[in-house]
Design an enzyme around this catalytic site. Structure first.
Site, PDB file in Angstrom:
ATOM      1  CE  LYS A 101      29.158  58.469  56.525  1.00 41.58           C
ATOM      2  NZ  LYS A 101      29.421  59.808  57.066  1.00 41.58           N
ATOM      3  N   GLY A 103      25.186  57.665  58.050  1.00 43.06           N
ATOM      4  CA  GLY A 103      25.089  56.483  57.211  1.00 43.06           C
ATOM      5  C   GLY A 103      23.857  55.628  57.458  1.00 43.06           C
ATOM      6  CG  ASP A 135      34.566  58.944  53.624  1.00 43.64           C
ATOM      7  OD1 ASP A 135      35.217  58.003  53.126  1.00 43.64           O
ATOM      8  OD2 ASP A 135      33.391  58.822  53.982  1.00 43.64           O
TER       9      ASP A 135
END
Lengths: 511, 511
Positions: free
Chosen positions: A297, A177, A265
């Protein structure tokens, strides 16, 4: 008739992980069986059974009546020649879908359920939509910690497992990320120079502008056979290879192939994915990097802590020595975003160049130091100093060069794409925010990672004072279309926020 | 380059609801764009944009470099000739997947969310796996009543809507699960003979051994054009046609195409599916039949009541006059299971034959009576007597014959498949249970519904006293392979339980 035979024909169509079978509409078996386009059929030959999705063909030059066409990957699963007679019938839905349906209904699954689900997935008995159903049913918080342990273990057991026959096999993993975050390319040579075994395999970028494999590929070959990889690791104590060739936790790849396009996710699935892969690769000691920041993230410290506990819970029960480092994820790491620019940053650090990005260097040393402390002979707290000494003495750079030579060096040229657009500050101020997601998107639009020299080169980072008109970053591209896309995107939102010192994003962690 | 053009080529492969595009591996666009097999691409021509899943081809006789192959259904969406130049680029994931992800995260969706989801689905922007994610995320109890209303309305608005320009358009629907339950073929002629408009369209069997359309097809044509259907309904006040041709609530079909193979269903989705279809077909008054029994879809009275409330809640808000009848679902209805055998039972009832199955006659009269009471001129409680009078006077049979003539009659022959196996009682006793699911499975194995004369003919029903060796039912098949499968299945589990009167399953409802 419910069973019949057809002559096998290879169809040169690549359908990736999905087996496709082609049958002519006039074929007797098609008509008698009452198959429908897209229904799943079972094809048997000499005890091998595979499942495929049926496509109905009206062109006899592709497949004729009496023939069964198979897409490349499906054909290969039979190890046979064209013209062999295969038996075709309706595929039974995978038995373990019962467990998935129970999970959808809110039940808790046991270890045997997860084993049978991963068995069915690895045997290609699940269609993409069945995998999607499994992922959504087990997503978010619907798996408790024990279920997550069962899933991880089942994924691990679904494929091969490398044994290095050494007591300490180190690895690191970042949950991702953060653009530019190429610490592995520094950690591996430092740790290998210390003498620890660190056989690092990495993925290529899928949603990011560069993966470690894409960046390493600027310097040398990364597509190594299992034998090559083994030899290099034994000799050099480390490697930086692409992990795509080995059959390690294959269920993980099959889940990711559905997870990615769906954009779903969950923390649980991330933990199962990372740990099953690392354990299959033979790691005994793992350092997990969890960056935290408003466009990372993980956005909250409490989420990072919850994720850490999950990693620890599963890792401990699977006999993996695991440590988690929560790191500063407020902005991209280093200056370059994109394979060539990131490789440049890495080499500047290794060469102890005064121009090297300090944040990349600092973070890599922190991570390498923690890994070096896995060594029982290293006193707690001494890892950082050892890592710094290895880097400053030039031993890390020498080790990197040895790894590059072993993997197969490429001509060194980090020059960025010749099309260049400079994005300037619209006002005076200091940089208070840099949006990781937007910077990654601009770099991807510019062509990264496919176009290795495309990307973004950051001149200003958080806290930098800027004057109106001063350059914040450069966009590099190789093709005009990409270049225009990236410029337009940066025009809409340049990803930078300027303000006063008081508005500067504070790090969420002390690092 | 991120955008490029290719020459369109039609590939005679039928991929059903899923658009597939074929590109040669050596094609410049494939290489430059960094497409992957199975990635979704967007293809544009003259303002029309379609999405397709990419298959990569290594055989230039299928598709050449510089060409873009499209499967049949995909090609048709362009209304163009082969050789047209199309533009190809990466497909953006559908925007409404954000809402699906929010639902996965446990959020509540609003009306605009459901509208954008159904818009994206009907425009083929969702892959099968995205639809699966939506279904699992909105399955079970994860939709509240208002969300269910939004979903139903959005599905209704996704397609065409028939307007009959009459104040009362009646319909009936059974939620399914009971073999032999062919009441529509009795209810329609009775209600139409009463003068009410009842334009009944039905599905073919997908998981059951016979649908109403399969069974009606024993007697006449069921595949009618919208014009034919309209004319017949105007003239005869009713029809019994296959509903597959009209574009009514097309999202429903697209959801079912994923729901069925996954074997997942939820009460909410069932309600949205049924009501959107019925409203799109122009119904103003609907009777819903919910059979309850231990091997029916609904197994508990409280589930049936909860489902009834859901139907009522949504129906009321969409201006549909809706009534629910909870019926006895302990065993198959009538004697025959399979198209020919069920058509025989229906005609025996219509002809007032003393051999006609009493339970099928009784249930059809109850349902028809309730529908007739939708008529404002009928006094409450009088419907049943009117229905019975229509049946016993032969007017129902005459109306059925008129409908058959209008739709296009077929030669009448209900003789079952010539291969016949008799399943006998293993002991003395009375029939205390008949498993709906097992009987349906045996009939399907025997070949129903594809093989119209295949199926099961029940000689004993619940409460029948039997002697050891006495025949419980006959299995009929047309082909030896089917015949063996069905026999083997019946040998494993014949679906009957024999016991004492005290063990006889009590009806869960009073009927």
């Amino acid at each position: 008739m419910s069973i019949d035979t057809l002559q096998l024909r290879r169809i040169a169509i690549d359908t990736y992980h999905e087996n496709v079978a082609y049958m002519h509409r006039e074929c007797g078996v098609y008509r008698a069986e009452g198959f429908q386009a897209l229904s799943k059929i079972q094809i048997s030959l000499n005890g091998i059974k595979i499942l495929a999705v049926l496509n109905v063909v009206d062109d006899a030059s592709i497949v004729q009546s009496g023939e069964l066409g198979l897409s490349e990957q499906a054909f290969q699963q039979f190890n046979c020649v064209e013209g062999s007679m295969v038996t075709v019938n309706h595929a039974e839905p995978p038995k373990s879908m019962d467990a998935v349906r129970r999970k959808i209904n809110g039940e808790r699954l046991d270890r045997a359920d997860f084993d049978s689900i991963t068995d069915d997935i690895v045997e290609s008995r699940y269609s993409k939509m069945e995998i999607a159903a499994f992922l959504v049913a087990t997503g978010q918080n619907s798996l408790d910690r024990d279920e997550l342990l069962y899933l991880t273990r089942a994924m691990l057991q679904s494929g091969d497992r490398i044994h290095w026959d050494e007591p300490l096999v180190a690895d690191k993993h970042c949950i991702g990320g953060i653009p530019g975050n190429r610490t592995s390319m520094l950690v591996v040579p430092i740790v290998a120079a210390h003498g620890m075994l660190i056989p690092k395999t990495s993925s290529r970028a899928i949603t990011s502008p560069a993966g470690t494999a894409d960046t390493m590929e600027m310097l040398c070959e990364v597509n190594l056979s299992p034998t090559q990889l083994h030899d290099i690791v034994r000799r050099e104590r480390g490697c930086l290879a692409w992990g795509g060739t080995a059959r390690l936790a294959p269920v993980d790849d099959m889940l990711i192939a559905v997870e990615r396009p769906l954009g779903i996710d969950s923390q649980g699935q991330m933990v199962a994915s990372i740990l099953s892969k690392k354990l299959a690769a033979g790691s005994t000691h793992l350092l997990v990097d969890i960056p935290v920041g408003p466009s990372a993230k993980v956005r909250q410290m409490r989420q990072a802590l919850a994720l850490r506990k999950l990693f620890e819970f599963v890792g401990d029960r699977l006999n993996l020595h695991l440590e988690v480092m929560i790191t500063d994820g407020r902005q991209p790491i280093g200056r370059g975003i994109g394979p060539a620019l990131e490789a440049r940053d890495v080499m500047l650090v290794l060469q102890n160049d005064p121009e090297a990005p300090a944040d990349l260097r600092q973070k890599a040393l922190q991570l390498a130091g923690r890994i070096i402390e896995f060594d029982p002979d290293v006193r707690g707290g001494q890892g950082y100093a050892i890592a710094r000494d290895i880097l400053e003495s030039g031993r890390a750079c020498a080790k990197m060069n040895e790894i590059i030579q072993a993997q197969g060096p490429k001509p060194v040229d980090f020059s960025p794409g010749s099309l260049c657009h400079e994005v300037a500050a619209k006002s005076d101020g200091i940089v208070t925010e840099i949006d990781n997601l937007q910077m990654a998107k601009i770099a991807r639009m510019a062509g990264a990672p496919m176009m290795k020299r495309a990307g973004v080169d950051l001149l200003k980072k958080l806290g930098s004072p800027v004057k109106k008109g001063e350059i914040l970053y450069r966009i590099h591209a190789e093709f005009p279309a990409d270049f225009n896309f990236a410029q337009n995107l940066a025009m809409q939102n340049d990803g930078y926020t300027l303000g006063s010192n008081a508005e500067l994003l504070k790090p969420l962690i002390t690092f």
